[in-house]
Design a protein around this motif. Structure first.
Motif, PDB file in Angstrom:
ATOM      1  N   ASP A 110     -12.000 -52.146  23.893  1.00 43.50           N
ATOM      2  CA  ASP A 110     -11.218 -52.403  25.244  1.00 43.50           C
ATOM      3  C   ASP A 110      -9.664 -53.103  24.622  1.00 43.50           C
ATOM      4  O   ASP A 110      -8.826 -52.691  24.996  1.00 43.50           O
ATOM      5  CB  ASP A 110     -11.610 -53.169  26.079  1.00 43.50           C
ATOM      6  N   SER A 111      -9.889 -54.168  23.934  1.00 46.75           N
ATOM      7  CA  SER A 111      -8.527 -54.697  23.545  1.00 46.75           C
ATOM      8  C   SER A 111      -7.667 -54.011  22.969  1.00 46.75           C
ATOM      9  O   SER A 111      -6.443 -53.785  22.670  1.00 46.75           O
ATOM     10  CB  SER A 111      -8.988 -55.955  22.803  1.00 46.75           C
ATOM     11  N   THR A 112      -8.297 -52.957  21.896  1.00 46.50           N
ATOM     12  CA  THR A 112      -7.567 -52.293  20.970  1.00 46.50           C
ATOM     13  C   THR A 112      -6.963 -51.137  21.870  1.00 46.50           C
ATOM     14  O   THR A 112      -5.603 -51.008  21.695  1.00 46.50           O
ATOM     15  CB  THR A 112      -8.501 -51.431  19.766  1.00 46.50           C
ATOM     16  N   MET A 113      -7.596 -50.446  22.672  1.00 49.41           N
ATOM     17  CA  MET A 113      -6.954 -49.560  23.409  1.00 49.41           C
ATOM     18  C   MET A 113      -5.912 -50.254  24.593  1.00 49.41           C
ATOM     19  O   MET A 113      -4.902 -49.603  24.742  1.00 49.41           O
ATOM     20  CB  MET A 113      -8.316 -48.710  24.372  1.00 49.41           C
ATOM     21  N   ALA A 114      -6.262 -51.322  24.800  1.00 51.70           N
ATOM     22  CA  ALA A 114      -4.956 -51.981  25.761  1.00 51.70           C
ATOM     23  C   ALA A 114      -4.035 -52.224  25.183  1.00 51.70           C
ATOM     24  O   ALA A 114      -2.616 -52.122  25.665  1.00 51.70           O
ATOM     25  CB  ALA A 114      -5.669 -53.325  26.320  1.00 51.70           C
ATOM     26  N   ALA A 115      -4.169 -52.810  23.658  1.00 48.74           N
ATOM     27  CA  ALA A 115      -2.619 -52.964  22.838  1.00 48.74           C
ATOM     28  C   ALA A 115      -2.186 -51.741  22.739  1.00 48.74           C
ATOM     29  O   ALA A 115      -1.035 -51.720  22.666  1.00 48.74           O
ATOM     30  CB  ALA A 115      -3.431 -53.478  21.578  1.00 48.74           C
ATOM     31  N   LEU A 116      -2.803 -50.478  22.427  1.00 47.86           N
ATOM     32  CA  LEU A 116      -2.086 -49.449  22.141  1.00 47.86           C
ATOM     33  C   LEU A 116      -1.363 -48.838  23.643  1.00 47.86           C
ATOM     34  O   LEU A 116      -0.212 -48.488  23.575  1.00 47.86           O
ATOM     35  CB  LEU A 116      -3.065 -48.153  21.862  1.00 47.86           C
ATOM     36  N   GLU A 117      -2.017 -49.310  24.629  1.00 49.56           N
ATOM     37  CA  GLU A 117      -1.409 -48.812  25.881  1.00 49.56           C
ATOM     38  C   GLU A 117       0.075 -49.579  25.945  1.00 49.56           C
ATOM     39  O   GLU A 117       0.992 -48.936  26.268  1.00 49.56           O
ATOM     40  CB  GLU A 117      -2.430 -49.199  27.053  1.00 49.56           C
ATOM     41  N   THR A 118       0.050 -50.795  26.093  1.00 42.72           N
ATOM     42  CA  THR A 118       1.245 -51.665  25.759  1.00 42.72           C
ATOM     43  C   THR A 118       1.990 -51.254  24.934  1.00 42.72           C
ATOM     44  O   THR A 118       3.422 -51.127  25.284  1.00 42.72           O
ATOM     45  CB  THR A 118       1.110 -53.235  25.792  1.00 42.72           C
ATOM     46  N   ALA A 119       1.582 -50.955  23.800  1.00 43.75           N
ATOM     47  CA  ALA A 119       2.554 -50.541  22.556  1.00 43.75           C
ATOM     48  C   ALA A 119       3.266 -48.942  23.000  1.00 43.75           C
ATOM     49  O   ALA A 119       4.437 -49.128  22.977  1.00 43.75           O
ATOM     50  CB  ALA A 119       1.905 -50.323  21.382  1.00 43.75           C
ATOM     51  N   ARG A 120       2.504 -48.243  23.904  1.00 45.75           N
ATOM     52  CA  ARG A 120       3.300 -47.185  24.070  1.00 45.75           C
ATOM     53  C   ARG A 120       4.379 -47.169  25.165  1.00 45.75           C
ATOM     54  O   ARG A 120       5.140 -46.688  25.259  1.00 45.75           O
ATOM     55  CB  ARG A 120       2.148 -45.976  24.764  1.00 45.75           C
ATOM     56  N   GLN A 121       3.898 -48.185  25.996  1.00 38.71           N
ATOM     57  CA  GLN A 121       4.636 -48.390  27.169  1.00 38.71           C
ATOM     58  C   GLN A 121       6.072 -48.919  26.540  1.00 38.71           C
ATOM     59  O   GLN A 121       7.170 -48.839  27.483  1.00 38.71           O
ATOM     60  CB  GLN A 121       4.289 -49.255  28.268  1.00 38.71           C
ATOM     61  N   HIS A 122       5.965 -49.788  25.656  1.00 38.42           N
ATOM     62  CA  HIS A 122       7.153 -50.363  25.189  1.00 38.42           C
ATOM     63  C   HIS A 122       8.057 -49.872  24.031  1.00 38.42           C
ATOM     64  O   HIS A 122       8.927 -50.411  23.344  1.00 38.42           O
ATOM     65  CB  HIS A 122       6.856 -51.935  24.760  1.00 38.42           C
ATOM     66  N   LEU A 123       7.373 -48.482  23.725  1.00 38.75           N
ATOM     67  CA  LEU A 123       7.807 -47.756  22.591  1.00 38.75           C
ATOM     68  C   LEU A 123       9.532 -47.344  22.845  1.00 38.75           C
ATOM     69  O   LEU A 123       9.740 -46.853  23.783  1.00 38.75           O
ATOM     70  CB  LEU A 123       7.251 -46.627  22.363  1.00 38.75           C
TER      71      LEU A 123
ATOM     72  N   ASP B  82      10.021 -38.292  22.517  1.00 43.55           N
ATOM     73  CA  ASP B  82       9.071 -38.836  23.806  1.00 43.55           C
ATOM     74  C   ASP B  82       7.886 -38.179  23.633  1.00 43.55           C
ATOM     75  O   ASP B  82       6.905 -38.971  23.971  1.00 43.55           O
ATOM     76  CB  ASP B  82       9.827 -38.486  24.972  1.00 43.55           C
ATOM     77  N   ALA B  83       7.774 -36.781  23.837  1.00 44.36           N
ATOM     78  CA  ALA B  83       6.698 -36.114  24.053  1.00 44.36           C
ATOM     79  C   ALA B  83       5.663 -36.140  22.561  1.00 44.36           C
ATOM     80  O   ALA B  83       4.307 -36.618  22.904  1.00 44.36           O
ATOM     81  CB  ALA B  83       6.875 -34.380  23.907  1.00 44.36           C
ATOM     82  N   TYR B  84       6.244 -36.334  21.577  1.00 48.81           N
ATOM     83  CA  TYR B  84       5.003 -36.345  20.632  1.00 48.81           C
ATOM     84  C   TYR B  84       4.517 -37.632  20.381  1.00 48.81           C
ATOM     85  O   TYR B  84       3.400 -37.724  20.301  1.00 48.81           O
ATOM     86  CB  TYR B  84       5.558 -35.720  19.167  1.00 48.81           C
ATOM     87  N   SER B  85       5.489 -38.715  20.557  1.00 51.09           N
ATOM     88  CA  SER B  85       4.796 -39.899  20.535  1.00 51.09           C
ATOM     89  C   SER B  85       3.834 -40.265  21.444  1.00 51.09           C
ATOM     90  O   SER B  85       2.791 -40.851  21.437  1.00 51.09           O
ATOM     91  CB  SER B  85       6.016 -41.067  20.892  1.00 51.09           C
ATOM     92  N   ALA B  86       4.292 -39.812  22.824  1.00 53.93           N
ATOM     93  CA  ALA B  86       3.248 -39.746  23.692  1.00 53.93           C
ATOM     94  C   ALA B  86       2.020 -39.180  23.682  1.00 53.93           C
ATOM     95  O   ALA B  86       0.741 -39.597  23.565  1.00 53.93           O
ATOM     96  CB  ALA B  86       3.624 -39.521  25.328  1.00 53.93           C
TER      97      ALA B  86
END
Lengths: 285, 285
Positions: free
Chosen positions: A100-113, B92-96
DNA sequence: AGCATTCTAGTAATTTAACTACAAAATTAC
DNA sequence: GTAATTTTGTAGTTAAATTACTAGAATGCT
């Protein structure tokens, strides 16, 4: 924030009946999701409008909307409200929490990329005469991984996980070289010094690190990874994984930039590994 | 299978009005999710029962249930139906897409996780006189990472990413030693041979590998990672990440098993890193 | 302590949404 | 070209959710 966390968080500020509703939902979110407001109200032993008010307090438009939120936060497996590993957790619990926490971390990382920065990094890497990856401690394995990836591209790539080698390498660096520093905190003294040295020699310095760190100051380009609160108990966990995904992204950008013909190289490398395998050898280790 | 994929899949077998409904939903699943059946029907220019029948055909209980399914599959970020990186993709696309596929891989890995096996592995590791991690190629960095983690536990741990060292180490192995082989395919010849050798010497062999591989045959205990179809273009990606998460899980299980007092060690290691940092040094690299 | 005010919860009524049954239209088969 | 079947829509029904209002509990003030 997901809705179950929000419920857990506000548990103190609830009134008596609201707490009853909260408990029923937390106990069996899956079944709450499929209940009607009437069923749920009866289960919690409160009236229907109470349930509705509860939903509104959770900042949803109403009961159906609340159920949608619930569905979303139940989508990814176990609804662990608290991602922090607890002493009493069994294998099931702590495994799920770490996922869970790994995936949550990836999610936030993605959003701030910052994809623009990534694009620039890919630019720089494709034009590099030589690429170096530096990491220490937990980041060393990320650097190794990066080396393994870029090595396949048939470009001069090297990886150091040793302070002295890194320093020497920086002292001898020159224009056209790209050095990628991997460090979660960006506060490792030797890294900061080595980066300054390399910049001095006109090498390009890319930092995979915290944007507000001393190391970031010394970089030509910073790729920062906003990772949600590290859940780790005294060990780096999520940050490392996010770094690896970033490496994957850079490598992918690299191959795309280099074009189709280039990708045949990769296939050759892959095929070349076959004979070290027992039959069926189609994948890497 | 998620509901959007299912819609995309059955697109051919739809009737005229069903297709209209499908198109409206696929075009804007997010807004479809928040619509009432009436709104959606009007948008698709069909009648309400048609929408309802469509939902039933998708194997849901009705419209509200359909919306729940929709919510779940929209839960994790961008609804990329196709996660494969395309030549035409921009940063954008490939990162996502890479984030998506990584997270999807973790999700399947989690679902197929054998926590009983993990528990046994933790048992074995806590009782080990010495722990070795072996990996080659992409798995080498996973082995390094494991070493970094277990090293903090103040147990004898070693890591080899070299065929000869691995072999020699196995030849000299004995009872009480634990050797962890990390290999996605489980078909690397040298690994299989070394594992057999170690078993012969009564060492315990743990495999982080494919359950149906030659390597798995030689292991005392197999931790298999069911990772959804590797999306990688000629490079290992998701499999590696899943392996790292598994290492995190083992390390966490280890510390939990060792108890509170033991965890103070970890804090000491962490604090000890401080002086190599510029102020604010609270985390690892 | 007693009264008032505010907050909380429930009842009943209203509105809205979803579903069913049936009928009409369209498509297909013969 | 007609019959059968499938598809689609209309109208009516049922169920669910929400609102408005009222009773009761808790808190605060004199």
């Amino acid at each position: 924030m997901n809705i179950l966390e929000k419920i857990a968080l506000n548990q103190n500020s609830f009134s008596k009946s609201e707490r009853k509703v909260a408990e029923i939902i937390m106990a069996a979110p899956q079944s709450a999701m499929h209940s009607s407001i009437a069923t749920l109200a009866k289960a919690a032993d409160v009236s229907e409008p109470t349930v509705n008010r509860f939903c509104r307090r959770m900042e949803t438009k109403g009961f159906p909307d609340f159920k949608l939120h619930l569905a979303q936060c139940l989508a990814s497996g176990t609804p662990y409200v608290n991602r922090h590993v607890d002493e009493a957790d069994g294998p099931d619990a702590y495994s799920a929490k770490i996922f869970d926490s790994t995936m949550a971390a990836l999610e936030t990382a993605r959003q701030h990329l910052d994809t623009a920065a990534i694009n620039r990094a890919v630019d720089i890497l494709t034009q590099a005469r030589k690429i170096s990856f530096f990491g220490l401690g937990a980041s060393a394995s990320v650097a190794h991984d990066a080396q393994n990836k870029f090595f396949r591209f048939n470009v001069p790539v090297i990886c150091f996980d040793d302070v002295l080698m890194q320093r020497m390498s920086c002292i001898n660096s020159s224009e056209g070289e790209v050095i990628v520093f991997i460090s979660h905190t960006g506060r490792t003294k030797s890294h900061v010094e080595s980066a300054a040295q390399a910049r001095n020699n006109d090498a390009t310095v890319i930092g995979i690190t915290d944007a507000n760190s001393p190391l970031a100051q010394e970089c030509s380009l910073v790729l920062s990874l906003e990772v949600s609160e590290d859940t780790d108990m005294y060990m780096p966990m999520s940050s490392r994984i996010a770094q690896l995904v970033l490496i994957d992204i850079l490598a992918t950008g690299f191959t795309l930039r280099r074009g189709t013909k280039f990708r045949e190289n990769l296939k050759r490398v892959k095929d070349g590994l076959r004979e070290s395998r027992f039959n069926k050898g189609l994948r890497d280790h």
